[in-house]
Design an enzyme around this catalytic site. Structure first.
Site, PDB file in Angstrom:
ATOM      1  N   SER A 155       0.852  -1.179   0.000  1.00  0.00           N
ATOM      2  CA  SER A 155       0.000   0.000   0.000  1.00  0.00           C
ATOM      3  C   SER A 155       0.891   1.232   0.000  1.00  0.00           C
ATOM      4  O   SER A 155       1.686   1.416  -0.919  1.00  0.00           O
ATOM      5  CB  SER A 155      -0.954  -0.029   1.202  1.00  0.00           C
ATOM      6  N   HIS A 182      -2.624  -1.299  -3.297  1.00  0.00           N
ATOM      7  CA  HIS A 182      -3.757  -0.404  -3.087  1.00  0.00           C
ATOM      8  C   HIS A 182      -3.549   0.854  -3.924  1.00  0.00           C
ATOM      9  O   HIS A 182      -2.719   1.700  -3.595  1.00  0.00           O
ATOM     10  CB  HIS A 182      -3.873   0.000  -1.609  1.00  0.00           C
ATOM     11  N   ASP A 275      -4.257  -4.787   6.142  1.00  0.00           N
ATOM     12  CA  ASP A 275      -4.535  -5.692   5.031  1.00  0.00           C
ATOM     13  C   ASP A 275      -3.310  -6.539   4.708  1.00  0.00           C
ATOM     14  O   ASP A 275      -2.189  -6.039   4.638  1.00  0.00           O
ATOM     15  CB  ASP A 275      -4.954  -4.889   3.796  1.00  0.00           C
TER      16      ASP A 275
END
Length: 334
Positions: A155, A182, A275
């Protein structure tokens, strides 16, 4: 959320102020007209989120992001006119710690740009609070024919980290790489092209129904979750719909743990939130190799920290040593 706005153009700053204030859910904490002012205001009144322009005289958005993340870390969303025209700057900002990128909405009420920006802010709010339930179960893919599957989740700071790991290295034949980063679906194609310019292997965005290919880096391209079926073809699934991480690293990692029969390595890189941690643990429990980035080399030590807390990673390594470990495990293309 308390939001800071950074934009040197008065009309653009006002457009952003109206969208944020008009939502009734967020507060405009301050408006900065330069990168230098943004750094000072973040130190004096740290917001929950900064809406950061890229192109400004003096200190630009990349440098401002770097300094804020070093001195007064907070969530940063790049909001700039025509981001597709400033791809290099966008990825430098993402590498410095910005979470995502979107275009500046026009100075009018109720436009599509307003709704898109507010949706981005809502998602970031969920990431900041980490108030999400884990999905009950992952979709149903299965393992397959590629000799070694290297799955990477990232991310905040991920683009630069991935480019560094694979800079000058082409993995041994039989290796297929899948990246779940992401990033907004509208920018995924630019991300893949940017990576392809940095690396010595083909980088392709994943289209619905694509098969895994050895010698290729595959990049998830939608805001839906990436899954893999029994025929080693990749698909996108909107469920779980209420999951803020889209596409979710957890979903893809859990798919590998449940169904991939060959060799696999999971790598969880820098990023805000949690995540990928549970999915990396599932991979480890399934006998796959697992690696997480260490704190010192992470732009944001959120996702790797969550993996460390779960004991999901067999090895916690610096970014440089992740590259060394992967070369040792997978080998080079001769």
């Amino acid at each position: 959320m308390k939001i800071g706005i950074v934009n040197d153009i008065a009309m653009a700053a006002e457009a952003l102020r109206r969208v944020v204030a008009g939502s009734g859910k967020h507060e405009v904490l301050w408006v900065a007209r330069s990168g230098e002012e943004a750094v000072r205001l973040c130190a004096a009144q740290r917001p929950d989120l900064v809406l950061m322009d890229l192109v400004m005289p003096g200190m630009d958005g990349v440098e401002a992001t770097q300094q804020i993340m070093q001195a007064s870390p907070c969530a940063i969303l790049i909001v700039t006119a025509q981001p597709q025209d400033n791809v290099g700057q966008v990825f430098r900002a993402l590498g410095a710690g910005a979470l995502d990128v979107t275009a500046t909405p026009l100075l009018m009420k109720g436009g599509a740009g307003d709704a898109h920006l507010l949706a981005k802010i809502k998602t970031i709010g969920k990431l900041i609070r980490v108030s999400l339930a884990e999905p009950a179960q992952a979709p149903r893919p299965a393992g397959g024919a590629v000799r070694h599957l290297l799955a990477i989740g990232a991310s905040t700071g991920g683009p630069g980290a991935i480019a560094k790991i694979f800079g000058g290295w082409t993995p041994a034949p039989g290796t297929s790489i899948v990246v779940v980063q992401h990033i907004d679906a509208n920018f995924a194609g630019h991300f893949a092209k940017w990576l392809g310019d940095q690396l010595t292997m083909p980088v392709r965005v994943i289209e619905e129904g694509d098969a895994l290919e050895a010698g290729v880096m595959h990049v998830a391209r939608t805001n839906d979750h990436l899954v893999l079926d029994a025929g080693h073809r990749m698909h996108y699934d909107a469920n779980p719909r209420d999951y803020a991480y889209r596409p979710s690293v957890d979903v893809f990692f859990r798919c590998i743990a449940a169904h991939w029969e060959g060799e696999a390595t999971g790598v969880l890189l820098t990023g805000m939130g949690r995540d990928g941690a549970a999915g990396l643990l599932a991979m480890r429990q399934a006998g796959k190799a697992t690696i997480a980035q260490d704190q010192a080399s992470s732009a944001v030590y959120g996702m790797p920290r969550a993996a460390a807390e779960l004991d999901a990673a067999q090895r916690i390594l610096s970014l440089d040593n992740i590259g060394v470990a992967l070369r040792s495990r997978i080998g080079d293309h001769l």
